[in-house]
Design a protein around this motif. Sequence first.
Motif, mmCIF file in Angstrom:
data_model
loop_
_atom_site.group_PDB
_atom_site.id
_atom_site.type_symbol
_atom_site.label_atom_id
_atom_site.label_comp_id
_atom_site.label_asym_id
_atom_site.label_seq_id
_atom_site.Cartn_x
_atom_site.Cartn_y
_atom_site.Cartn_z
ATOM 1 N N ARG A 81 5.081 -12.930 -32.458
ATOM 2 C CA ARG A 81 4.830 -13.680 -33.685
ATOM 3 C C ARG A 81 4.594 -15.161 -33.423
ATOM 4 O O ARG A 81 4.043 -15.857 -34.264
ATOM 5 N N VAL A 82 5.039 -15.646 -32.265
ATOM 6 C CA VAL A 82 4.877 -17.059 -31.933
ATOM 7 C C VAL A 82 4.551 -17.187 -30.452
ATOM 8 O O VAL A 82 5.127 -16.491 -29.617
ATOM 9 N N VAL A 83 3.618 -18.068 -30.123
ATOM 10 C CA VAL A 83 3.363 -18.459 -28.735
ATOM 11 C C VAL A 83 3.676 -19.945 -28.633
ATOM 12 O O VAL A 83 3.121 -20.759 -29.377
ATOM 13 N N GLY A 84 4.614 -20.310 -27.753
ATOM 14 C CA GLY A 84 5.003 -21.703 -27.566
ATOM 15 C C GLY A 84 4.499 -22.230 -26.237
ATOM 16 O O GLY A 84 4.801 -21.651 -25.182
ATOM 17 N N LEU A 85 3.720 -23.287 -26.274
ATOM 18 C CA LEU A 85 3.136 -23.851 -25.053
ATOM 19 C C LEU A 85 3.373 -25.355 -24.990
ATOM 20 O O LEU A 85 3.597 -26.005 -26.014
ATOM 21 N N THR A 86 3.315 -25.899 -23.786
ATOM 22 C CA THR A 86 3.389 -27.342 -23.584
ATOM 23 C C THR A 86 2.039 -27.823 -23.064
ATOM 24 O O THR A 86 1.505 -27.266 -22.102
ATOM 25 N N TRP A 87 1.490 -28.841 -23.700
ATOM 26 C CA TRP A 87 0.164 -29.345 -23.340
ATOM 27 C C TRP A 87 0.174 -29.887 -21.913
ATOM 28 O O TRP A 87 -0.627 -29.475 -21.076
#
Length: 321
Positions: A81-87
């Motif tokens: 339901r969520v994809v969390g990424l760091t730029w």
Amino acid sequence: QAAANYMGAKPDEIALVDSTTEGLALIYNGMPLKRDDEILTTTHDHYVHHEAIRLATQKLGAVTMDEVVTNLRRAIGRKTRVVGLTWVHSSTGVKLPIRQLAAVVSEANGKRGEKDRILLVVDGVHGFGSQDESPVDMGCDFFVAGTHKWIFAPRGTGIVWGRRDQWARIRPTVPAFHGLAVHAWMEGKDPGPTQASFVSPGGFKAYEHQWAMPEAFAFHRSIGRKRIADRIAALNTQCKEGLAGIPLVKLHTPHSPELSAGIICFEIAGMAPDEAVPKLLDKKVIASRSPYKVSYARLAPSLVNDEEQVEHALRAVRALS
């Protein structure tokens, strides 16, 4: 309004927070996740991103960090339901291609109904102010960044940008002092779907710091985002090329500006970062160490530096090595 002007966004898409840490916690804790939903992230994200996810999933009974995987296309599953990424990763200086990763999420969403839509959340603090790109155009749903780093606003300031049609999916965590929310309470009414301003935490805080944010954004806009990004890229290229040419120095950040931004991670053979950083400070070079289990020394040439200062830093590293 100042943040919106800088980002090419709308003011009502932005919540004001004290930091990236607070913003990420508000977004993850505000998502109505169910017990068997998944949050997908990478192993390289900052502690606060991992911890915000862990605390939210622990509270909700969802999966733990040990159960998520790092290959985005292969890892997205029916329950994601969520994809969390760091730029830009502060651990290595690596910059992720957010647009391309957002396209993978969009591709997956094309096969889903709205209620099962995957949200893309980006910790953007080390790209915000150092790159010629606006979160509005990156394809993410929520973008969180403290503004005391590359934007040069005071400590204790930050923003959360979210797509207008996605804010309603977030449940506020801290009561807001926004007029609509307060008036609804006074009249005993439901304030309606969540707006960005409802997620800006209330309470009395260092408003003087927030009042200084417009000047920081105006400073960047007066120079131009592209000019700033090009300048930072040039200084970082100079620094990386110099470090790569020093014997016994190992560079961990990619040379390519497409895969890096303003942080350079390296190590000197036989010298721990905790030893190298204070020795560089003795030579009037401000470095830092990445706060991770595997730690590296870091340099971050920015808008306030020039070529001679980069050469001074290189000479200091060369002397240590």
